[in-house]
Design a protein around this motif. Sequence first.
Motif, PDB file in Angstrom:
ATOM      1  N   GLU A 102       3.957 121.409   5.893  1.00 41.85           N
ATOM      2  CA  GLU A 102       3.496 122.786   6.100  1.00 41.85           C
ATOM      3  C   GLU A 102       2.891 123.338   4.810  1.00 41.85           C
ATOM      4  O   GLU A 102       1.862 124.030   4.835  1.00 41.85           O
ATOM      5  CB  GLU A 102       4.651 123.661   6.584  1.00 41.85           C
TER       6      GLU A 102
ATOM      7  N   SER B 281      12.693 124.374  -2.991  1.00 39.86           N
ATOM      8  CA  SER B 281      11.377 124.016  -2.466  1.00 39.86           C
ATOM      9  C   SER B 281      10.416 123.814  -3.617  1.00 39.86           C
ATOM     10  O   SER B 281      10.524 124.452  -4.652  1.00 39.86           O
ATOM     11  CB  SER B 281      10.869 125.141  -1.564  1.00 39.86           C
TER      12      SER B 281
ATOM     13  N   GLU C 245       8.736 120.825   6.037  1.00 35.47           N
ATOM     14  CA  GLU C 245       8.457 121.855   5.034  1.00 35.47           C
ATOM     15  C   GLU C 245       7.367 121.385   4.067  1.00 35.47           C
ATOM     16  O   GLU C 245       6.482 122.161   3.682  1.00 35.47           O
ATOM     17  CB  GLU C 245       9.738 122.178   4.265  1.00 35.47           C
TER      18      GLU C 245
END
Length: 346
Positions: A216, A322, A213
């Motif tokens: 990316e 995140s 993650e």
Amino acid sequence: MPNGQWYPPEWPVRIRALAAGEITAMTPRRAATVMLLRDDPGGPAVHMLRRRASMAFAAGAYAYPGGGVDPRDDDRTVGWTGPGRDVWARRLGVDSASAQAIVCAAVRETYEEAGVLLAGETADTVVGDTTGDDWEADRDALAGHELSFADFLDRRGLVLRSDLLGAWARWITPEFEPRRYDTWFFVAALPPGQRTRNASTEADRTVWIRPAEATEAYDRGELLMMPPTVATLRQLQSYGTADEALAGSEGRDLTPVLATARLEGEELVLSWPGHEEFTKRVEPPQGGQKQSRSPSSSSSSDQSESPGPSSGQSSSSSSGSSPTQSPSSGQGPTPGPRESPSGGPR
């Protein structure tokens, strides 16, 4: 689309100045950084912090907890268990005194910046909760260099658990960078009963994030990171658990990675051996502007500003949020400004 590679705009000028003998390369300081992992439902997550915009080195970049070696750890007797200093010396490619200091830096900085302590009363125990006021007082004293790590362990009746660390990589800051670090990267699993928090005054945010993650988001230009951070995140993606990653550290190549710069005609080429994705091609100035190109983008870019989130809110790193989202809950950073040498390649 430009990615999130950290690239100071003054580098081309410094590279040419170094080549012309106008500046001298600084001797790198020894440093250590730790990729702290925990097992989440979707796979291992790594603890990362975002460096404050006010930092002189890599402001706004996401990195791991870490920092410079304390020279006091070279020659002090440190409570120790796990692989011995001679074993670590061979693994790290240094003498036994330096090996002790580097491993101590990894454990100490993880405690100072993340509140996680890789130590226990015996060879098969590890401390539990370290969030009390008395622990915080000791952590502040360590961070302020008022207390040596050896004295901290003695005061607590603890021994450093070197078996909880695995050596992963070694990167050296380029010769043309004024702040240089010779940094050993380690991997470790979050000990049971402990929790992370933003204990660093150098970070405005901390997160737990899966390596895939994070990369990316870097590839989309949303997170600013230095090459060693991106490279190690990509390497972690093949492991299904934190223990697998720790076991996988055995035998990893610790040959130092050092960026090189060369001129091809009038174009300056900056590269990291073995890591082609970070290559930068800088064309000569045109109309006062420096043009840089990377393999992932042919457009001009200036990566000196963070493409990450603009929020300055601190998040508790026990949260699974995140870094491209606002954290849902958490604790603020521990007050007490300091500028430590923890700006090495992380």
